[in-house]
Write an enzyme that holds these catalytic residues in place. Sequence first.
Site, short mmCIF file in Angstrom:
data_model
loop_
_atom_site.label_atom_id
_atom_site.label_comp_id
_atom_site.label_asym_id
_atom_site.label_seq_id
_atom_site.Cartn_x
_atom_site.Cartn_y
_atom_site.Cartn_z
N TYR A 66 31.79 45.02 33.97
CA TYR A 66 33.27 45.34 33.75
C TYR A 66 34.43 44.23 34.56
O TYR A 66 33.83 43.47 35.80
CB TYR A 66 34.05 46.66 34.12
CG TYR A 66 34.01 47.14 35.41
CD1 TYR A 66 35.36 46.96 35.81
CD2 TYR A 66 33.09 47.47 36.32
CE1 TYR A 66 35.67 47.23 37.21
CE2 TYR A 66 33.33 47.99 37.60
CZ TYR A 66 34.83 47.87 37.94
OH TYR A 66 34.90 48.06 39.58
N CYS A 67 35.34 43.83 33.86
CA CYS A 67 36.30 42.96 34.52
C CYS A 67 37.78 43.75 34.37
O CYS A 67 37.86 44.94 34.16
CB CYS A 67 36.23 41.71 33.94
SG CYS A 67 36.62 41.49 32.31
N HIS A 68 38.78 42.74 34.09
CA HIS A 68 40.17 43.30 33.83
C HIS A 68 40.24 44.06 32.41
O HIS A 68 40.56 45.09 32.17
CB HIS A 68 40.98 42.36 34.12
CG HIS A 68 42.73 43.01 34.31
ND1 HIS A 68 43.84 42.34 34.51
CD2 HIS A 68 43.13 44.28 34.21
CE1 HIS A 68 44.87 42.88 34.48
NE2 HIS A 68 44.47 44.06 34.24
N GLY A 70 37.89 42.87 29.98
CA GLY A 70 36.50 43.00 29.14
C GLY A 70 36.21 41.87 28.64
O GLY A 70 35.12 41.41 28.11
N ILE A 95 38.61 47.54 33.19
CA ILE A 95 39.24 48.68 33.93
C ILE A 95 40.42 49.12 33.56
O ILE A 95 41.13 50.20 33.75
CB ILE A 95 39.45 47.96 35.57
CG1 ILE A 95 39.60 49.30 36.46
CG2 ILE A 95 40.39 47.00 35.63
CD1 ILE A 95 39.63 48.92 37.84
#
Length: 109
Positions: A66-68, A70, A95
């Site tokens: 995951y990241c901020h 996607g 997230i």
Amino acid sequence: MPRQLPVGEAVGLLNAAQPPLLLDVREPWEAGLARIATAGPQCLMPMGQVPERLAELDPSQSIVVYCHHGMRSLQVVAFLERQGFENVYNLAGGIEAWSVEVDPAVPRY
């Protein structure tokens, strides 16, 4: 094509008896702002460090990346698949989606 994991489905997977590794590919300053809290294994590995730190990851382990929002995680999932990882999933929406749909206590930024 990288597999997308909706955040609603990720909850069950991350709370399973043998949860996947939750791989955060954001930058350290982002991880300092907000993180997904789970009891399972987690690792912060910024996207730019993934190629050089690849040996830290187990290709036989399931991994949710995951990241901020996607996008970076989607690129990392594609990279990992090209390296032979078979059980890697992109947390769709990152997230941000987790905060909106699963846990509003996770700060949005």
